[in-house]
Design an enzyme around this catalytic site. Structure first.
Site, PDB file in Angstrom:
ATOM      1  N   LYS A   5       0.824  -1.207   0.000  1.00  0.00           N
ATOM      2  CA  LYS A   5       0.000   0.000   0.000  1.00  0.00           C
ATOM      3  C   LYS A   5       0.869   1.274   0.000  1.00  0.00           C
ATOM      4  O   LYS A   5       2.088   1.211   0.246  1.00  0.00           O
ATOM      5  CB  LYS A   5      -0.933  -0.041   1.217  1.00  0.00           C
ATOM      6  CG  LYS A   5      -1.965  -1.185   1.154  1.00  0.00           C
ATOM      7  CD  LYS A   5      -2.941  -1.102   2.332  1.00  0.00           C
ATOM      8  CE  LYS A   5      -3.995  -2.183   2.280  1.00  0.00           C
ATOM      9  NZ  LYS A   5      -4.975  -2.055   3.398  1.00  0.00           N
ATOM     10  N   TYR A  55     -12.457  -2.005  -3.633  1.00  0.00           N
ATOM     11  CA  TYR A  55     -12.938  -2.185  -2.258  1.00  0.00           C
ATOM     12  C   TYR A  55     -14.463  -2.100  -2.160  1.00  0.00           C
ATOM     13  O   TYR A  55     -14.986  -1.796  -1.084  1.00  0.00           O
ATOM     14  CB  TYR A  55     -12.291  -1.146  -1.338  1.00  0.00           C
ATOM     15  CG  TYR A  55     -10.896  -1.549  -0.874  1.00  0.00           C
ATOM     16  CD1 TYR A  55     -10.706  -2.701  -0.097  1.00  0.00           C
ATOM     17  CD2 TYR A  55      -9.783  -0.781  -1.176  1.00  0.00           C
ATOM     18  CE1 TYR A  55      -9.444  -3.072   0.345  1.00  0.00           C
ATOM     19  CE2 TYR A  55      -8.507  -1.152  -0.732  1.00  0.00           C
ATOM     20  CZ  TYR A  55      -8.345  -2.301   0.024  1.00  0.00           C
ATOM     21  OH  TYR A  55      -7.101  -2.672   0.476  1.00  0.00           O
ATOM     22  N   PHE A  97     -15.430   3.363   7.320  1.00  0.00           N
ATOM     23  CA  PHE A  97     -14.068   3.752   6.949  1.00  0.00           C
ATOM     24  C   PHE A  97     -13.842   3.778   5.435  1.00  0.00           C
ATOM     25  O   PHE A  97     -12.738   4.048   4.976  1.00  0.00           O
ATOM     26  CB  PHE A  97     -13.036   2.831   7.623  1.00  0.00           C
ATOM     27  CG  PHE A  97     -13.216   1.359   7.316  1.00  0.00           C
ATOM     28  CD1 PHE A  97     -12.748   0.808   6.133  1.00  0.00           C
ATOM     29  CD2 PHE A  97     -13.845   0.513   8.222  1.00  0.00           C
ATOM     30  CE1 PHE A  97     -12.901  -0.541   5.839  1.00  0.00           C
ATOM     31  CE2 PHE A  97     -14.005  -0.842   7.948  1.00  0.00           C
ATOM     32  CZ  PHE A  97     -13.535  -1.366   6.746  1.00  0.00           C
ATOM     33  N   ARG A 129      -1.573 -14.305   4.125  1.00  0.00           N
ATOM     34  CA  ARG A 129      -2.289 -13.703   5.264  1.00  0.00           C
ATOM     35  C   ARG A 129      -1.467 -13.871   6.551  1.00  0.00           C
ATOM     36  O   ARG A 129      -1.428 -12.975   7.388  1.00  0.00           O
ATOM     37  CB  ARG A 129      -3.673 -14.338   5.439  1.00  0.00           C
ATOM     38  CG  ARG A 129      -4.606 -14.208   4.241  1.00  0.00           C
ATOM     39  CD  ARG A 129      -5.273 -12.872   4.072  1.00  0.00           C
ATOM     40  NE  ARG A 129      -6.026 -12.440   5.209  1.00  0.00           N
ATOM     41  CZ  ARG A 129      -6.744 -11.309   5.240  1.00  0.00           C
ATOM     42  NH1 ARG A 129      -6.792 -10.518   4.168  1.00  0.00           N
ATOM     43  NH2 ARG A 129      -7.397 -10.944   6.309  1.00  0.00           N
ATOM     44  N   THR A 174      -5.104  -7.220  10.703  1.00  0.00           N
ATOM     45  CA  THR A 174      -5.429  -5.940  10.055  1.00  0.00           C
ATOM     46  C   THR A 174      -4.900  -4.749  10.864  1.00  0.00           C
ATOM     47  O   THR A 174      -4.344  -3.802  10.308  1.00  0.00           O
ATOM     48  CB  THR A 174      -6.966  -5.810   9.904  1.00  0.00           C
ATOM     49  OG1 THR A 174      -7.464  -6.989   9.266  1.00  0.00           O
ATOM     50  CG2 THR A 174      -7.350  -4.589   9.094  1.00  0.00           C
ATOM     51  N   ARG A 219       2.829  -6.441   8.956  1.00  0.00           N
ATOM     52  CA  ARG A 219       2.135  -5.297   9.542  1.00  0.00           C
ATOM     53  C   ARG A 219       2.745  -4.898  10.885  1.00  0.00           C
ATOM     54  O   ARG A 219       2.831  -3.701  11.194  1.00  0.00           O
ATOM     55  CB  ARG A 219       0.645  -5.603   9.658  1.00  0.00           C
ATOM     56  CG  ARG A 219      -0.062  -5.449   8.299  1.00  0.00           C
ATOM     57  CD  ARG A 219      -1.439  -6.012   8.309  1.00  0.00           C
ATOM     58  NE  ARG A 219      -2.226  -5.596   7.138  1.00  0.00           N
ATOM     59  CZ  ARG A 219      -3.361  -6.165   6.778  1.00  0.00           C
ATOM     60  NH1 ARG A 219      -3.856  -7.180   7.481  1.00  0.00           N
ATOM     61  NH2 ARG A 219      -4.015  -5.740   5.715  1.00  0.00           N
ATOM     62  N   ASN A 259      -1.939   0.285   6.732  1.00  0.00           N
ATOM     63  CA  ASN A 259      -1.446  -0.988   7.278  1.00  0.00           C
ATOM     64  C   ASN A 259      -0.605  -1.808   6.295  1.00  0.00           C
ATOM     65  O   ASN A 259      -0.576  -3.033   6.359  1.00  0.00           O
ATOM     66  CB  ASN A 259      -2.595  -1.797   7.889  1.00  0.00           C
ATOM     67  CG  ASN A 259      -3.627  -2.210   6.875  1.00  0.00           C
ATOM     68  OD1 ASN A 259      -3.507  -1.867   5.701  1.00  0.00           O
ATOM     69  ND2 ASN A 259      -4.620  -2.956   7.303  1.00  0.00           N
ATOM     70  N   HIS A 296      -2.174  -5.416   1.461  1.00  0.00           N
ATOM     71  CA  HIS A 296      -3.459  -6.105   1.254  1.00  0.00           C
ATOM     72  C   HIS A 296      -3.151  -7.511   0.774  1.00  0.00           C
ATOM     73  O   HIS A 296      -2.188  -7.715   0.025  1.00  0.00           O
ATOM     74  CB  HIS A 296      -4.280  -5.387   0.166  1.00  0.00           C
ATOM     75  CG  HIS A 296      -5.431  -6.214  -0.347  1.00  0.00           C
ATOM     76  ND1 HIS A 296      -6.643  -6.242   0.284  1.00  0.00           N
ATOM     77  CD2 HIS A 296      -5.512  -7.094  -1.386  1.00  0.00           C
ATOM     78  CE1 HIS A 296      -7.444  -7.100  -0.361  1.00  0.00           C
ATOM     79  NE2 HIS A 296      -6.773  -7.611  -1.374  1.00  0.00           N
ATOM     80  N   GLU A 338      -9.662 -10.476  -7.781  1.00  0.00           N
ATOM     81  CA  GLU A 338      -8.673  -9.409  -7.566  1.00  0.00           C
ATOM     82  C   GLU A 338      -7.509  -9.508  -8.551  1.00  0.00           C
ATOM     83  O   GLU A 338      -7.011  -8.494  -9.032  1.00  0.00           O
ATOM     84  CB  GLU A 338      -8.162  -9.464  -6.127  1.00  0.00           C
ATOM     85  CG  GLU A 338      -9.234  -9.056  -5.122  1.00  0.00           C
ATOM     86  CD  GLU A 338      -8.774  -9.142  -3.670  1.00  0.00           C
ATOM     87  OE1 GLU A 338      -9.591  -8.802  -2.800  1.00  0.00           O
ATOM     88  OE2 GLU A 338      -7.618  -9.535  -3.408  1.00  0.00           O
TER      89      GLU A 338
HETATM   90  P1  IDP Z   1      -7.702  -7.008   5.661  1.00  0.00           P
HETATM   91  O1  IDP Z   1      -6.982  -5.986   4.807  1.00  0.00           O
HETATM   92  O2  IDP Z   1      -6.849  -7.459   6.828  1.00  0.00           O
HETATM   93  O3  IDP Z   1      -8.273  -8.151   4.861  1.00  0.00           O
HETATM   94  P2  IDP Z   1     -10.415  -5.906   5.857  1.00  0.00           P
HETATM   95  O4  IDP Z   1     -11.322  -6.073   7.034  1.00  0.00           O
HETATM   96  O5  IDP Z   1     -10.754  -6.613   4.592  1.00  0.00           O
HETATM   97  O6  IDP Z   1      -8.932  -6.242   6.349  1.00  0.00           O
HETATM   98  O7  IDP Z   1     -10.356  -4.330   5.585  1.00  0.00           O
HETATM   99  C1  IDP Z   1      -9.800  -3.824   4.395  1.00  0.00           C
HETATM  100  C2  IDP Z   1      -8.953  -2.618   4.735  1.00  0.00           C
HETATM  101  O8  IDP Z   1      -9.783  -1.576   5.235  1.00  0.00           O
HETATM  102  C3  IDP Z   1      -7.923  -2.852   5.850  1.00  0.00           C
HETATM  103  O9  IDP Z   1      -6.725  -3.439   5.408  1.00  0.00           O
HETATM  104  C4  IDP Z   1      -7.704  -1.449   6.374  1.00  0.00           C
HETATM  105  O10 IDP Z   1      -6.798  -0.735   5.515  1.00  0.00           O
HETATM  106  C5  IDP Z   1      -9.095  -0.846   6.235  1.00  0.00           C
HETATM  107  N1  IDP Z   1      -9.817  -0.976   7.505  1.00  0.00           N
HETATM  108  C6  IDP Z   1     -10.412  -2.058   8.026  1.00  0.00           C
HETATM  109  N2  IDP Z   1     -10.998  -1.808   9.205  1.00  0.00           N
HETATM  110  C7  IDP Z   1     -10.773  -0.509   9.441  1.00  0.00           C
HETATM  111  C8  IDP Z   1     -11.131   0.371  10.523  1.00  0.00           C
HETATM  112  O11 IDP Z   1     -11.789  -0.011  11.494  1.00  0.00           O
HETATM  113  N3  IDP Z   1     -10.710   1.659  10.401  1.00  0.00           N
HETATM  114  C9  IDP Z   1      -9.993   2.114   9.335  1.00  0.00           C
HETATM  115  N4  IDP Z   1      -9.630   1.310   8.300  1.00  0.00           N
HETATM  116  C10 IDP Z   1     -10.012   0.022   8.354  1.00  0.00           C
END
Ligand code: IDP
Length: 139
Positions: free
Chosen positions: A11, A51, A59, A87, A93, A104, A114, A117, A128
């Site tokens: 990212k 997304y 968010f 993963r 996350t 991370r 973070n 992805h 994807e």
């Molecule tokens: P992942 O990337 O670990 O699969 P997902 O739940 O699919 O997590 O969320 C996608 C992306 O959205 C996350 O990587 C993060 O950048 C963002 N995200 C998820 N939850 C939050 C939150 O509570 N606040 C802000 N950003 C979030």
């Protein structure tokens, strides 16, 4: 275990920190092969489409702004159990909850910035990978 493909995105925060190589070397050390890769600047429409599953989440707007804030490094990775392996390498996350030694934990600053992805399932990996690399032949 099956040979799978998964989509990885380094990212904008991690690209800006100049740690693409450090992250890629973790994939390589874990036996994942890069079968396609490119550095791209996503448009707002690209990020919204990628997304789309999160579009009702609070968010979503911030996530899209963050993902277009600079270039991202996108890779299709291939290897045994590639989806789960990636993963595991990524960690949780929220970097505060990510296990020590994960990408991370080592490179991410916050739950939104973070670092990486990774596809979460075989079906999403397929969609994807096709989104970024439509020319890549399915395996
Ligand atoms: P992942 O990337 O670990 O699969 P997902 O739940 O699919 O997590 O969320 C996608 C992306 O959205 C996350 O990587 C993060 O950048 C963002 N995200 C998820 N939850 C939050 C939150 O509570 N606040 C802000 N950003 C979030």
């Amino acid at each position: 275990m099956a040979i799978e493909r998964t989509l990885s995105i380094i990212k904008p925060d991690a690209v800006a920190k100049n740690v693409i190589g450090k992250i890629v070397s973790r994939f390589e050390a874990a036996g994942l092969k890069i079968v396609a890769a490119k550095l791209v600047q996503l448009s707002q429409a690209d990020a919204e489409q990628f997304y789309a599953v999160h579009k009702e989440r609070p968010f979503f707007k911030d996530l899209v702004s963050f993902m277009i804030s600079g270039p991202v490094f996108v890779q299709a990775l291939e290897g045994e159990d590639a989806i789960a392996k990636n993963r595991d390498l990524m960690g949780a996350t929220d970097p505060k909850k990510a296990a020590p030694g994960t990408i991370r934990a080592d490179f991410a600053d916050s739950i939104d910035a973070n670092a990486v992805h990774g596809s979460d399932a075989a079906e999403t990996a397929k969609v994807e990978i096709a989104f970024f690399f439509p020319e890549l032949k399915a395996r």
